[in-house]
Scaffold this active site. Structure first.
Site, PDB file in Angstrom:
ATOM      1  N   THR A 154     -10.489  19.446  -9.596  1.00  0.00           N
ATOM      2  CA  THR A 154     -10.810  18.047  -9.905  1.00  0.00           C
ATOM      3  C   THR A 154      -9.704  17.386 -10.717  1.00  0.00           C
ATOM      4  OG1 THR A 154     -13.162  18.478  -9.799  1.00  0.00           O
ATOM      5  CG2 THR A 154     -12.506  16.601 -11.113  1.00  0.00           C
ATOM      6  N   THR A 204     -12.782  23.711 -12.066  1.00  0.00           N
ATOM      7  CA  THR A 204     -13.650  24.291 -13.097  1.00  0.00           C
ATOM      8  C   THR A 204     -14.709  25.219 -12.508  1.00  0.00           C
ATOM      9  OG1 THR A 204     -15.150  22.394 -13.020  1.00  0.00           O
ATOM     10  CG2 THR A 204     -13.349  22.311 -14.635  1.00  0.00           C
ATOM     11  N   ASP A 205     -14.989  25.091 -11.201  1.00  0.00           N
ATOM     12  CA  ASP A 205     -16.123  25.841 -10.636  1.00  0.00           C
ATOM     13  C   ASP A 205     -15.962  27.356 -10.760  1.00  0.00           C
ATOM     14  OD1 ASP A 205     -17.498  23.565  -9.983  1.00  0.00           O
ATOM     15  OD2 ASP A 205     -16.913  23.551  -7.871  1.00  0.00           O
TER      16      ASP A 205
END
Ligand code: ASP
Length: 320
Positions: free
Chosen positions: A13, A92-93
Site C-alpha cells: 500500500t 502490511t498484510d
C-alpha cells in the site's frame, strides 16, 4: 565508515495509488517504484541512500520464491562494509511473516527495518512518507540490530509484531510486551532490547522454492472435524500449524486426526488464535504438540517451514 542505507522496494500500500476521486480503500497496491517513494520524502533528500526494486506486489500474494530473493538481497547488502542498515518497504498484510523469516534466517548484526503504510501514496492521509523517514532513521540508529518493523511512530521486534487492526493507521502491535521503541519528535525512545538470537544462515533457503515443504494452517474451532488434517496428510503436506483455542488447546476431533497424521510424518506446531498472549506449557488436549510461544499462527508457519527446511539440510535449529 558505515553510513549507507539501502532501501529495498517490494510494493504494498505504501506504493499504492487510488484513482482520482476514489475512496482511500479502493486503491491498487504496488504501483509506484521505490525511487518515487524516496523522492516524496523531503527528509531523505541528500542522504547516503541506495534504492533497489526487488519486487512489486501486494503482499497478500507473497510467495516463497520472493522470500528467497528478498532474503538473498538483504544478505548481500548486509555484507557490504559501507552499509549501515537496510529498509524494506513491504505490504502490511504479511509484513510480520517476512520479518520473522528474515530474523530467523539472518539474525542480522545491523538493523533491517520493514515499513509500509495503511493508506496509499495518493491519499491525503498518506502515512508512507513519515513511516519511510522513521524507518531510515532507525536503520541509521547507533547500535540498532535485528529485524524491526517501523510503523505509525512505533518500533516493533520481529518476534512480537503483529498486524492487529484491519485498517487503522496504527495497525501494528507487540501484544503484552509492547513496542521496542517509539519515535517522539523525530527521536527514537528505546523501551526494550533489540531482537537477539542466532540465524539459521541464508543457505537454509537454498532449495528451489517449488521443493519447499508444504506447511498449512488449520484453525481449531467449535464443531471442528478432522477432515482438513486427513486431507493434508493424504496430499503430502509436511507440516501443519494449529491456530489453537486459548492457551493452545485443540478440538478433540482435530487431535485424533493429528494422531493419525503423525504416523504419516506430519509435523505439528500449536499457536494460539487469540490476538494476544503466548502459548504456555500445560497439560491437556493438544499438549503433545510443540507450542509456538508468542508467535502468531502465520509466523509459526514460517518457523515450522524453516525447521523443516533446516532438517532437510541437516542444519541444527534452536527453539525460539
Ligand atoms: N494488501 C496490502 C499489502 O499487503 C496492504 C498494505 O500494504 O497495507 O500489500
Amino acid at each position: 565508515m558505515q553510513s549507507m542505507v539501502v532501501i529495498l522496494g517490494t510494493g504494498g500500500t505504501i506504493a499504492g495509488v487510488a484513482p482520482p476521486g476514489a475512496s482511500d480503500l479502493a486503491y491498487q497496491a504496488a504501483q509506484l517504484g521505490i525511487d518515487a517513494l524516496v523522492a516524496a520524502v523531503p527528509a531523505l533528500q541528500g542522504q547516503p541512500l541506495e534504492a533497489e526494486q526487488v519486487a512489486q506486489l501486494d503482499s497478500k500474494d507473497m510467495t516463497h520464491a520472493l522470500w528467497q530473493l528478498l532474503a538473498r538481497r538483504v544478505a548481500h547488502h548486509l555484507a557490504r562494509d559501507e552499509v549501515r542498515g537496510i529498509v524494506v518497504t513491504h505490504g502490511t498484510d504479511t509484513m510480520e511473516e517476512t520479518a520473522w523469516l528474515l530474523q530467523r534466517v539472518l539474525a542480522p548484526a545491523k538493523p533491517v527495518v520493514l515499513t509500509g503504510a495503511m493508506r496509499p501514496a495518493s491519499s491525503r492521509q498518506a502515512d508512507g512518507p513519515r513511516n519511510l523517514a522513521d524507518a531510515v532513521a532507525l536503520a541509521q540508529e547507533e547500535g540498532a540490530h535485528g529485524v524491526l518493523v517501523a510503523l505509525a511512530g512505533a518500533v516493533h521486534g520481529a518476534a512480537d509484531v503483529r498486524k492487529a487492526h484491519a485498517h487503522r493507521l496504527d495497525a501494528f502491535g507487540s501484544g503484552d510486551v509492547g513496542p521496542l521503541g517509539r519515535f517522539e519528535e523525530g527521536r527514537l525512545q528505546r523501551l526494550r532490547a533489540w531482537p537477539s538470537g542466532d540465524g539459521l544462515g541464508i543457505a537454509v533457503l537454498d532449495a528451489p522454492p517449488a521443493t519447499w515443504p508444504a506447511v498449512e494452517i488449520v484453525t481449531s474451532h467449535a464443531g471442528a472435524s478432522g477432515a482438513l488434517i486427513d486431507a493434508l496428510a493424504r496430499n503430502g503436506t509436511r507440516g501443519v500449524v494449529i491456530a489453537a483455542t486459548g492457551n493452545g488447546t485443540v478440538h478433540e476431533a482435530i487431535e485424533l486426526a493429528l494422531e493419525r497424521a503423525a504416523w504419516a510424518g506430519l509435523q505439528v506446531m500449536r499457536a494460539t488464535r487469540c490476538g494476544d498472549g503466548a502459548v504456555l506449557d500445560a497439560t491437556g488436549t493438544g499438549a503433545a504438540w510443540p507450542a509456538a510461544g508468542a508467535l502468531s499462527p502465520a509466523k509459526a508457519r514460517v518457523e515450522l517451514l524453516l525447521r523443516l527446511l533446516a532438517a532437510q539440510q541437516g542444519t541444527a535449529t534452536s527453539p525460539t
